[in-house]
Design an enzyme around this catalytic site. Structure first.
Site, short mmCIF file in Angstrom:
data_model
loop_
_atom_site.label_atom_id
_atom_site.label_comp_id
_atom_site.label_asym_id
_atom_site.label_seq_id
_atom_site.Cartn_x
_atom_site.Cartn_y
_atom_site.Cartn_z
N LYS A 115 0.84 -1.21 0.00
CA LYS A 115 0.00 0.00 0.00
C LYS A 115 0.87 1.25 0.00
CE LYS A 115 -4.28 -1.83 1.69
NZ LYS A 115 -5.16 -2.13 2.79
N LYS A 194 -2.78 -8.04 -9.91
CA LYS A 194 -3.87 -8.55 -9.07
C LYS A 194 -5.06 -7.57 -9.16
CE LYS A 194 -5.14 -8.74 -4.17
NZ LYS A 194 -6.05 -7.67 -3.93
N LYS A 197 -9.46 -2.98 -5.84
CA LYS A 197 -10.10 -1.67 -5.97
C LYS A 197 -9.06 -0.55 -5.87
CE LYS A 197 -11.73 -2.84 -1.44
NZ LYS A 197 -12.69 -3.75 -0.89
#
Ligand code: ADP
Ligand code: TRP
Length: 327
Positions: A115, A194, A197
């Site tokens: 992230k 992958k 969202k």
């Protein structure tokens, strides 16, 4: 063979629209595991605070996630369906777990590193995500946790924390296992990474037909001419295979080998297949969307049932750790 006689728990963060990666990677297994197990599924709204900073947006996606769960067939009569924030005991347990979590364990978290690499701010909430997720699992005394491949490490961290806690204070916590469907552990997105969202590469089964079509038409392909053989490992074919029968997969494999079929045609077939495969779920989604009060009632009932299990577990944890009343 799917396991039976187990306590099952899983959750999804309400942080955007549901996509077919969520369904094939995790939620399909939620539905399957309702049979013969004691299952609980939840909307991880506190977790979503690591990515959404808008209250109205969180409410919208939390309701939408509940609609998705119900539409896919999470059955509130058989399973507990609840919202994480309705079971506040989970935060007390998360604190207890964080005291046995080495910093080095958190620093190894792929989800955190990933992230941050994708530009999400590196705040303490994101870093401290694993003990909260571990608490979600351990407070339910879950034996198995159905998730996609990307969450496996979090479940392994949960095992680690539970073992360290038990080592210090006695056998209070159940050691859970991840349950991963290896054949669809990672569903590719429209760009081949992958599907997520966070990456804007999703195919969303509850999107209006026009938007769904646009997402599928955007799937990347190579520039092989129509008449030539095609590489069957491209995301387009992998996505097709998810919903195809064995014969259809074989037929598509032969089509790739022979050539003569254009990517546009395969995409059209994929749109039709998606609409067909998810037709019933789309209908149920529309039906529940018209009854938000019923959905809230289901969540309220789920919260009561989840809290009834969480309270004694937390009491046992406090007792074992010597926290609380002196005698
Ligand atoms: P996202 O990556 O879109 O934010 P989440 O992290 O909320 O998805 O995932 C919810 C569940 O769906 C998790 O169990 C996760 O492992 C699974 N999942 C998400 N994306 C995929 C994917 N592309 N392939 C397989 N499983 C997935
Ligand atoms: N981390 C999971 C995700 O991003 C969501 C989640 C939170 C979860 N707590 C959990 C999944 C407990 C399984 C069990 O998808």
């Amino acid at each position: 063979m799917a396991p039976t006689g187990k306590r099952v728990l899983s959750g999804v963060q309400p942080s955007g629209e549901l996509h077919i990666g969520n369904y094939f990677g995790a939620i399909r297994q939620f539905i399957e595991l309702q049979e013969g197990n004691e299952a609980a599924y939840f909307l991880a709204d506190y977790h979503s605070m690591t990515s959404i900073r808008d209250a109205a947006e969180r409410r919208r996606v939390t309701l939408d996630l509940a609609l998705g769960f119900l539409a896919f067939g999470v059955d509130p009569k058989r399973s507990i369906l609840y919202r994480q924030s309705d079971v506040p005991q989970v935060h007390e347990l998360a604190w207890c777990l964080s005291t046995v979590t080495p910093m080095s364990l958190l620093e190894r978290s792929h989800a955190y590193k990933d992230k941050v690499a994708h530009g999400l701010p590196a705040d303490h909430g994101l870093f401290a995500y694993p003990p909260l997720m571990a608490a979600d699992i351990l407070i339910h005394r879950a034996d198995i946790v159905p998730v996609g491949q990307d969450q496996k490490q979090h479940v392994e961290m949960t095992r680690d924390m539970a073992q360290k806690f038990n080592h210090a204070y006695g056998d209070v916590l159940t050691i859970p296992e991840p349950y991963i469907y290896e054949s669809v552990a990672v569903v590719p997105g429209t760009d081949g990474q992958k599907m997520s969202k966070a990456y804007g590469n999703t195919v969303e089964m509850f999107a209006p037909e026009k938007a769904l079509r646009k997402q599928v038409m955007g799937i990347v392909t190579d520039s092989t001419p129509v008449e030539d053989p095609k590489d069957p490992n491209q995301p387009l074919f992998q996505l097709w295979n998810l919903m195809a029968s064995a014969e259809e997969r074989e037929e598509m494999r032969q089509v790739c080998e022979r050539g003569g079929v254009g990517y546009g045609d395969v995409k059209k077939r994929l749109v039709a297949r998606l609409l067909d495969f998810f037709a019933e779920a789309r209908e149920r989604h529309a039906d529940f969307s018209a009854r938000p009060d019923d959905v809230e009632d289901i969540l309220r009932d789920g919260a009561q049932r989840a809290s009834a299990g969480a309270a004694p577990l937390l009491a046992a944890v406090r007792q074992a750790a010597g926290v609380g009343p002196l005698s």
